[in-house]
Design a protein around this motif. Sequence first.
Motif, PDB file in Angstrom:
ATOM      1  N   ASN B  57      93.385 -65.269  35.486  1.00  0.00           N
ATOM      2  CA  ASN B  57      92.003 -65.601  35.143  1.00  0.00           C
ATOM      3  C   ASN B  57      91.127 -64.369  35.188  1.00  0.00           C
ATOM      4  OD1 ASN B  57      91.773 -68.765  35.017  1.00  0.00           O
ATOM      5  ND2 ASN B  57      93.171 -68.244  36.675  1.00  0.00           N
ATOM      6  N   LYS B  58      90.949 -63.766  34.043  1.00  0.00           N
ATOM      7  CA  LYS B  58      90.135 -62.556  33.980  1.00  0.00           C
ATOM      8  C   LYS B  58      88.667 -62.889  34.283  1.00  0.00           C
ATOM      9  CE  LYS B  58      93.128 -59.417  32.450  1.00  0.00           C
ATOM     10  NZ  LYS B  58      94.185 -60.099  33.212  1.00  0.00           N
ATOM     11  N   VAL B  59      87.979 -61.953  34.916  1.00  0.00           N
ATOM     12  CA  VAL B  59      86.563 -62.141  35.198  1.00  0.00           C
ATOM     13  C   VAL B  59      85.756 -61.498  34.080  1.00  0.00           C
ATOM     14  CG1 VAL B  59      84.742 -61.833  36.858  1.00  0.00           C
ATOM     15  CG2 VAL B  59      87.087 -61.929  37.612  1.00  0.00           C
ATOM     16  N   GLY B  60      84.829 -62.216  33.529  1.00  0.00           N
ATOM     17  CA  GLY B  60      84.025 -61.667  32.446  1.00  0.00           C
ATOM     18  C   GLY B  60      82.749 -61.025  32.954  1.00  0.00           C
ATOM     19  N   LEU B  61      82.015 -60.450  32.033  1.00  0.00           N
ATOM     20  CA  LEU B  61      80.718 -59.878  32.351  1.00  0.00           C
ATOM     21  C   LEU B  61      79.824 -60.244  31.177  1.00  0.00           C
ATOM     22  CD1 LEU B  61      79.209 -57.985  34.329  1.00  0.00           C
ATOM     23  CD2 LEU B  61      79.948 -56.082  32.923  1.00  0.00           C
ATOM     24  N   GLY B  62      78.691 -60.881  31.449  1.00  0.00           N
ATOM     25  CA  GLY B  62      77.801 -61.281  30.362  1.00  0.00           C
ATOM     26  C   GLY B  62      77.107 -60.075  29.776  1.00  0.00           C
ATOM     27  N   SER B  63      76.047 -60.324  28.986  1.00  0.00           N
ATOM     28  CA  SER B  63      75.297 -59.169  28.508  1.00  0.00           C
ATOM     29  C   SER B  63      74.324 -58.745  29.602  1.00  0.00           C
ATOM     30  CB  SER B  63      74.572 -59.498  27.210  1.00  0.00           C
ATOM     31  OG  SER B  63      73.802 -60.660  27.383  1.00  0.00           O
ATOM     32  N   ILE B  64      73.851 -57.514  29.481  1.00  0.00           N
ATOM     33  CA  ILE B  64      73.036 -56.938  30.557  1.00  0.00           C
ATOM     34  C   ILE B  64      71.758 -57.753  30.765  1.00  0.00           C
ATOM     35  CG2 ILE B  64      71.798 -55.357  29.033  1.00  0.00           C
ATOM     36  CD1 ILE B  64      72.081 -53.259  31.313  1.00  0.00           C
ATOM     37  N   ALA B  65      71.276 -57.777  32.001  1.00  0.00           N
ATOM     38  CA  ALA B  65      70.098 -58.564  32.343  1.00  0.00           C
ATOM     39  C   ALA B  65      68.906 -58.168  31.477  1.00  0.00           C
ATOM     40  CB  ALA B  65      69.749 -58.357  33.817  1.00  0.00           C
ATOM     41  N   ASN B  66      68.192 -59.169  30.973  1.00  0.00           N
ATOM     42  CA  ASN B  66      67.014 -58.914  30.163  1.00  0.00           C
ATOM     43  C   ASN B  66      65.874 -59.783  30.661  1.00  0.00           C
ATOM     44  OD1 ASN B  66      65.031 -58.687  28.289  1.00  0.00           O
ATOM     45  ND2 ASN B  66      66.248 -59.393  26.558  1.00  0.00           N
ATOM     46  N   PRO B  67      64.999 -59.200  31.497  1.00  0.00           N
ATOM     47  CA  PRO B  67      63.923 -59.986  32.117  1.00  0.00           C
ATOM     48  C   PRO B  67      62.975 -60.604  31.101  1.00  0.00           C
ATOM     49  CG  PRO B  67      64.164 -57.865  33.195  1.00  0.00           C
ATOM     50  CD  PRO B  67      65.018 -57.819  31.962  1.00  0.00           C
ATOM     51  N   ASN B  68      62.982 -60.137  29.848  1.00  0.00           N
ATOM     52  CA  ASN B  68      62.048 -60.696  28.869  1.00  0.00           C
ATOM     53  C   ASN B  68      62.595 -61.930  28.184  1.00  0.00           C
ATOM     54  OD1 ASN B  68      60.104 -58.659  29.202  1.00  0.00           O
ATOM     55  ND2 ASN B  68      61.462 -57.289  28.076  1.00  0.00           N
ATOM     56  N   ASP B  69      63.875 -62.141  28.331  1.00  0.00           N
ATOM     57  CA  ASP B  69      64.498 -63.229  27.594  1.00  0.00           C
ATOM     58  C   ASP B  69      64.473 -64.498  28.427  1.00  0.00           C
ATOM     59  OD1 ASP B  69      65.968 -64.883  26.054  1.00  0.00           O
ATOM     60  OD2 ASP B  69      67.891 -63.923  26.466  1.00  0.00           O
ATOM     61  N   GLY B 200      53.550 -56.228  15.645  1.00  0.00           N
ATOM     62  CA  GLY B 200      53.263 -57.661  15.761  1.00  0.00           C
ATOM     63  C   GLY B 200      54.381 -58.402  16.470  1.00  0.00           C
ATOM     64  N   CYS B 201      55.601 -57.951  16.259  1.00  0.00           N
ATOM     65  CA  CYS B 201      56.733 -58.627  16.888  1.00  0.00           C
ATOM     66  C   CYS B 201      57.261 -57.876  18.105  1.00  0.00           C
ATOM     67  CB  CYS B 201      57.875 -58.807  15.899  1.00  0.00           C
ATOM     68  SG  CYS B 201      57.511 -60.002  14.615  1.00  0.00           S
ATOM     69  N   HIS B 202      57.170 -56.543  18.065  1.00  0.00           N
ATOM     70  CA  HIS B 202      57.772 -55.771  19.160  1.00  0.00           C
ATOM     71  C   HIS B 202      56.735 -55.248  20.145  1.00  0.00           C
ATOM     72  CE1 HIS B 202      61.886 -55.862  17.651  1.00  0.00           C
ATOM     73  NE2 HIS B 202      61.387 -55.701  16.443  1.00  0.00           N
ATOM     74  N   GLY B 203      55.464 -55.563  19.901  1.00  0.00           N
ATOM     75  CA  GLY B 203      54.414 -55.191  20.839  1.00  0.00           C
ATOM     76  C   GLY B 203      53.811 -53.837  20.542  1.00  0.00           C
ATOM     77  N   GLN B 204      52.487 -53.730  20.782  1.00  0.00           N
ATOM     78  CA  GLN B 204      51.772 -52.463  20.559  1.00  0.00           C
ATOM     79  C   GLN B 204      52.386 -51.324  21.366  1.00  0.00           C
ATOM     80  OE1 GLN B 204      47.931 -52.247  19.317  1.00  0.00           O
ATOM     81  NE2 GLN B 204      49.074 -53.491  17.855  1.00  0.00           N
ATOM     82  N   ASN B 205      52.890 -51.655  22.519  1.00  0.00           N
ATOM     83  CA  ASN B 205      53.473 -50.628  23.381  1.00  0.00           C
ATOM     84  C   ASN B 205      54.976 -50.826  23.539  1.00  0.00           C
ATOM     85  OD1 ASN B 205      50.981 -49.276  24.110  1.00  0.00           O
ATOM     86  ND2 ASN B 205      50.468 -51.241  25.064  1.00  0.00           N
ATOM     87  N   LEU B 206      55.574 -51.438  22.522  1.00  0.00           N
ATOM     88  CA  LEU B 206      57.025 -51.665  22.507  1.00  0.00           C
ATOM     89  C   LEU B 206      57.474 -52.670  23.560  1.00  0.00           C
ATOM     90  CD1 LEU B 206      58.444 -48.029  22.102  1.00  0.00           C
ATOM     91  CD2 LEU B 206      57.973 -49.685  20.327  1.00  0.00           C
ATOM     92  N   GLU B 207      56.494 -53.391  24.159  1.00  0.00           N
ATOM     93  CA  GLU B 207      56.878 -54.256  25.267  1.00  0.00           C
ATOM     94  C   GLU B 207      57.616 -55.517  24.805  1.00  0.00           C
ATOM     95  OE1 GLU B 207      53.910 -53.705  24.179  1.00  0.00           O
ATOM     96  OE2 GLU B 207      52.643 -55.489  24.151  1.00  0.00           O
ATOM     97  N   GLY B 208      57.570 -55.770  23.500  1.00  0.00           N
ATOM     98  CA  GLY B 208      58.282 -56.937  22.993  1.00  0.00           C
ATOM     99  C   GLY B 208      57.438 -58.188  23.046  1.00  0.00           C
ATOM    100  N   SER B 209      57.565 -59.054  22.054  1.00  0.00           N
ATOM    101  CA  SER B 209      56.981 -60.401  22.147  1.00  0.00           C
ATOM    102  C   SER B 209      57.928 -61.353  21.429  1.00  0.00           C
ATOM    103  CB  SER B 209      55.560 -60.438  21.575  1.00  0.00           C
ATOM    104  OG  SER B 209      55.553 -60.145  20.194  1.00  0.00           O
ATOM    105  N   VAL B 210      57.730 -61.490  20.100  1.00  0.00           N
ATOM    106  CA  VAL B 210      58.694 -62.295  19.354  1.00  0.00           C
ATOM    107  C   VAL B 210      60.032 -61.572  19.316  1.00  0.00           C
ATOM    108  CG1 VAL B 210      59.183 -63.410  17.165  1.00  0.00           C
ATOM    109  CG2 VAL B 210      56.820 -63.155  17.928  1.00  0.00           C
ATOM    110  N   GLY B 211      59.961 -60.285  19.037  1.00  0.00           N
ATOM    111  CA  GLY B 211      61.165 -59.450  19.037  1.00  0.00           C
ATOM    112  C   GLY B 211      61.380 -58.861  20.413  1.00  0.00           C
ATOM    113  N   PRO B 212      62.543 -58.285  20.634  1.00  0.00           N
ATOM    114  CA  PRO B 212      62.842 -57.739  21.970  1.00  0.00           C
ATOM    115  C   PRO B 212      62.070 -56.456  22.257  1.00  0.00           C
ATOM    116  CG  PRO B 212      64.636 -57.283  20.447  1.00  0.00           C
ATOM    117  CD  PRO B 212      63.671 -58.164  19.710  1.00  0.00           C
ATOM    118  N   GLU B 213      61.992 -56.131  23.540  1.00  0.00           N
ATOM    119  CA  GLU B 213      61.411 -54.873  23.989  1.00  0.00           C
ATOM    120  C   GLU B 213      62.189 -53.708  23.377  1.00  0.00           C
ATOM    121  OE1 GLU B 213      61.813 -54.358  28.188  1.00  0.00           O
ATOM    122  OE2 GLU B 213      60.805 -52.419  28.195  1.00  0.00           O
TER     123      GLU B 213
END
Lengths: 223, 263
Positions: B57-69, B200-213
């Motif tokens: 039983n191999k142990v998997g690893l999900g995708s990296i943590a994304n606090p915005n998601d 509009g989607c990625h944020g004025q400061n790249l912080e992400g909104s509709v789209g990811p950071e």
Amino acid sequence: MIKRTYDWIDERLNITPLWRDIADHEVPAHVNPATKMSAFVYCFGGLTFLIIVTQILSGMFLSMYYVPDINNAYYSVQYITNQVLLGNVVRGMHFWGASLTIIMVFLHMLRVFFTGAYKAPRELNWVVGVLLFFIVLAFGFTGYLLPWDQKAYWATSVGAQIAEQVPILGPYIRLLLVGGSTVGALTLTRFFAIHVFFLPAALLVLLGAHFLMIRKAGIAGPM
Amino acid sequence: MSSSEDPREKLSDAPRHRRTYRELHDGREPFFPNFLLKEWIIGAMFIVGFLIWVLLNKVGLGSIANPNDSSYIPVPDWYFLFLYQALKYYPGNGEVFGAFLVPVIVTLLLIFLPWIDWSKNRRPFKRPLATASMVLVIIMMSWLTAEAWAQHQAEVGGSAAGGSSSSTSGLPFAVQHPTSTALMATSMPGYQLFENTCAGCHGQNLEGSVGPELRGIGNVASSSQLLPVITKGFPPNMPPGGGLTNKSQLQQIADWLSQQKQK
Ligand code: HEM
């Protein structure tokens, strides 16, 4: 040669009584699976200890590669899994071992419960046992965050939210756990510290007390 | 046991590999080596079984943590599922009750069990209340765990079928959520283009909104890696080129993004 070395040490430190005491104490028939197969339930405590030893060993090897900061944690676990020789096996042992520890501790507790072995004079050892149970759960909770993947992150966030519900103290408990306003860099380092320093220390102390008390009170007699 | 038979009395001059005393009378045997060697047989089978399980039983690893998601559906490890599930049954203010009062009471009951079930009776059937409570607790925990798992599977399956969830697991460049937030190289022409087209989607400061950071994307992607990804877009979540078609403008945006090396 070995015998001479032993005798030389023994002459100076008198170590024989120390281990003779452990070696010679009698194991009664009703807990001996060689006498009665159903007595295997009395092995659960020992098996828990065995799996805890493998947890400590695999954890020690994992900590050679694991990096507890949010930029590297995920990639270090990825590296352990994909690159390090036998890394996936060691990680697998630690991962599955965590679940097995919980299962074994639980079975052991049920054995003690249903044989009524917590009654006088073993009350204190039951209390120590309950504390051990919570320590093992805390190992699971803190360890879950360390790979820093989505599952880890969000489970911990929810855990922190739940802790916040506690009346009055809630926000403080949450702050103590998370170390900031959101789960992040500070959370990871503190979970790591708790997982590899605080909890093992508490575990070893309590296990020492547990075993000492078993030795003092003896195993509970047949029902 | 007479004092001359007490093992501890004989310690100092005891031979090291003494055999058993009284062994055959009542089945007692010394802990070491007799008992421990036998118990080790069980231990060895246990460990071998465990290792086989680990290898299979191999142990998997999900995708990296994304606090915005925040659309990620959280799930605790299986042994906390029953608690997690139990909390779902306390609406609103009931959570205080569920998250605090019930666990505290159960913990106290567990700790003080020896003083609650204080009679000398040890046989399970002679103390029906204790036994029945524990059996009930085990049944409840199993049921809650199974229920939690079933509900989680349904939730995950449901959102995957919905298809439009903004799960970021499939992103080409997983940014690592840097702690510094200041934009870099804002004098480049790509900056203004980004603010006009993509912010509009990625944020004025790249912080992400509709789209990811996108902060720190320069750490994981070069301009030549970014360009095809932006040009292709992620229909329907992100239109090709983010709506831009002009090749040189896209190149300028990609050049600027590749400079965003926030740590
Ligand atoms: C951290 C994990 C634990 C380890 C490694 C451990 C180990 C052991 C061992 C080796 C024994 C000897 C008898 C046997 O194997 O059944 C024992 C006995 C005992 N354990 Fe544990 N234990 C743990 C957790 C617990 C828990 C969670 C409880 C209860 C809440 C508990 C309560 C007791 C009691 C009361 C005895 C004495 C039983 C008797 O005299 O028959 N222990 N433990």
